[in-house]
Structure formats: C-alpha cells, structure tokens
Design an enzyme around this catalytic site. Structure first.
Site, PDB file in Angstrom:
ATOM      1  CG  PHE A  29      -2.012  -1.001   1.140  1.00  0.00           C
ATOM      2  CD1 PHE A  29      -3.279  -0.649   0.703  1.00  0.00           C
ATOM      3  CD2 PHE A  29      -1.765  -2.322   1.480  1.00  0.00           C
ATOM      4  CE1 PHE A  29      -4.281  -1.598   0.601  1.00  0.00           C
ATOM      5  CE2 PHE A  29      -2.764  -3.273   1.386  1.00  0.00           C
ATOM      6  CZ  PHE A  29      -4.028  -2.913   0.944  1.00  0.00           C
ATOM      7  CB  CYS A  35      -7.783  14.361   0.202  1.00  0.00           C
ATOM      8  SG  CYS A  35      -9.231  13.677  -0.648  1.00  0.00           S
ATOM      9  CB  CYS A  39     -15.053  12.025   3.048  1.00  0.00           C
ATOM     10  SG  CYS A  39     -15.068  12.231   1.257  1.00  0.00           S
ATOM     11  CB  CYS A  42     -11.606  10.339   5.270  1.00  0.00           C
ATOM     12  SG  CYS A  42     -10.076   9.780   4.506  1.00  0.00           S
ATOM     13  CG  ASP A  43      -9.609   4.998   6.989  1.00  0.00           C
ATOM     14  OD1 ASP A  43      -9.242   5.613   5.970  1.00  0.00           O
ATOM     15  OD2 ASP A  43      -9.764   3.772   7.010  1.00  0.00           O
ATOM     16  CB  THR A  44      -6.368   8.896   5.135  1.00  0.00           C
ATOM     17  OG1 THR A  44      -6.627   7.568   4.689  1.00  0.00           O
ATOM     18  CG2 THR A  44      -4.954   9.269   4.757  1.00  0.00           C
ATOM     19  CD  GLU A  98      -8.434   1.280  -2.392  1.00  0.00           C
ATOM     20  OE1 GLU A  98      -8.481   2.035  -1.396  1.00  0.00           O
ATOM     21  OE2 GLU A  98      -8.494   0.050  -2.323  1.00  0.00           O
ATOM     22  CG  HIS A 180      -8.784  -3.143   6.189  1.00  0.00           C
ATOM     23  ND1 HIS A 180      -9.757  -3.055   5.216  1.00  0.00           N
ATOM     24  CD2 HIS A 180      -8.634  -1.904   6.674  1.00  0.00           C
ATOM     25  CE1 HIS A 180     -10.160  -1.796   5.118  1.00  0.00           C
ATOM     26  NE2 HIS A 180      -9.494  -1.080   6.001  1.00  0.00           N
TER      27      HIS A 180
END
Length: 186
Positions: A29, A35, A39, A42-44, A98, A180
C-alpha cells in the site's frame, strides 16, 4: 497536481487488501498525503507525510514480496504521475488505484477503483465502482460511471444491515466490507 520531483507519502506498508474486488490479495500500500475532498468518515490523516523521490518510493515498495500495489490516499491522483508509474512498472508492479474520481487517470494504471464522493468527476476510466452507502441515490451515482463491477460499502461499518437489504433488492450491486478492520490489520 504535483509540481515537483518529490511526493508526500503518508505511509507505505504491506498487508492484505481489505476491500472490493481484490479483497484478500497480498498488496503493498502506497498512501499519499493530501486530498481535494474532505469526507467526514475518512480514516486517513491527510496532513502528515514524508517527502520522497520516485526512486525512494519504488525502492521501498519493492522491498516487500508482493507485486500488487494499491495506490491510495487521500487522493492519489493529485500526485501519481507517469514518471512514478513507469518506475513502479520496472519493479514488476500491478498498479491499482483507489480514487474519488475527481481527476483523470494516467496511463499505466492496471485497475481503477473509484469511490466517488462528490461531483464534479473528471475520471475517464473505472474498473470497479465502490460507493460508501449512506442511503443516498446510488443508482444515480452509478449511472455516471461505466464499471466492470459495482460494490456498496457500509459507511464505517455502521449500516451493514441497511446496505445488505439494499443489495438484496438491487442485486446488480455487490457487498464490500472493510475486512481489514474485522481482522485488525492495516
């Protein structure tokens, strides 16, 4: 779009793909920072990252056994470019991205997973459409994209039953779970 020969990378790691068509596939990954959408689910962390050259990225990715590469973010198409793609291809990578669909896809990408968040969309190719289901009109969203497969994904795992019920009455959709998270892996 990227303006320098350096990229801002949030993280590079090796795990199993947890979502969509390639669920269960061993993958490297490459998560970029930054970005163009914000959102709420979002988990980032889009603001942290380290500056790396294309060679440094390719070398670190190639240090893992797998040759399936998932390029994600944030929005990876804000940084992924032809130079980096060519270099990753010389290392033998199958490249999956993605994206939120807001930018066009460069040549050399093998699989495009689009998880559209908000119009306008500028994407010119979608292999897999993955919509985070929040009760919205997914048929209208789906009609905007030509995709080989279509997935609905519960929003942060909170509406699994609602998502399943929708798929049962609209069987052209498939369920994508964030496996995951169930497996407690990255």
């Amino acid at each position: 779009m990227k303006k320098t020969d350096r990229y801002t990378v949030n993280e590079i790691f090796y795990s199993l793909q947890g979502e969509g068509y390639y669920t269960g596939t061993a993958a490297v990954f490459l998560r970029f920072s930054g970005c163009n959408r914000k959102c709420s689910f979002c988990d980032t962390d889009h603001f942290s990252g380290r500056e790396m050259t294309a060679e440094e990225i390719a070398d670190e990715c190639a240090s893992y056994q797998g040759r399936h590469l998932v390029v994600t973010g944030g929005e990876p198409l804000m940084q992924l470019d032809d130079k980096l793609i060519r270099l990753l291809k010389t290392r033998g990578f199958y490249i999956q991205i993605e994206t939120n669909g807001s930018l066009p896809v460069p040549t050399g990408v093998d699989w495009v997973t689009c998880s559209p968040k908000a119009a306008p969309w500028a994407i010119d190719r979608v292999d897999e459409l993955k919509v985070v289901f929040q009760g919205q009109d997914v048929e209208e969203i789906s009609s905007m994209f030509s995709a080989k497969v279509r997935f609905l994904q519960p929003c942060s795992g909170l509406n699994i039953r609602e998502t399943m019920d929708y798929i049962l009455t609209h069987p052209h959709w498939r369920l994508s779970l964030q496996t995951h998270k169930f497996l407690d892996i990255r």
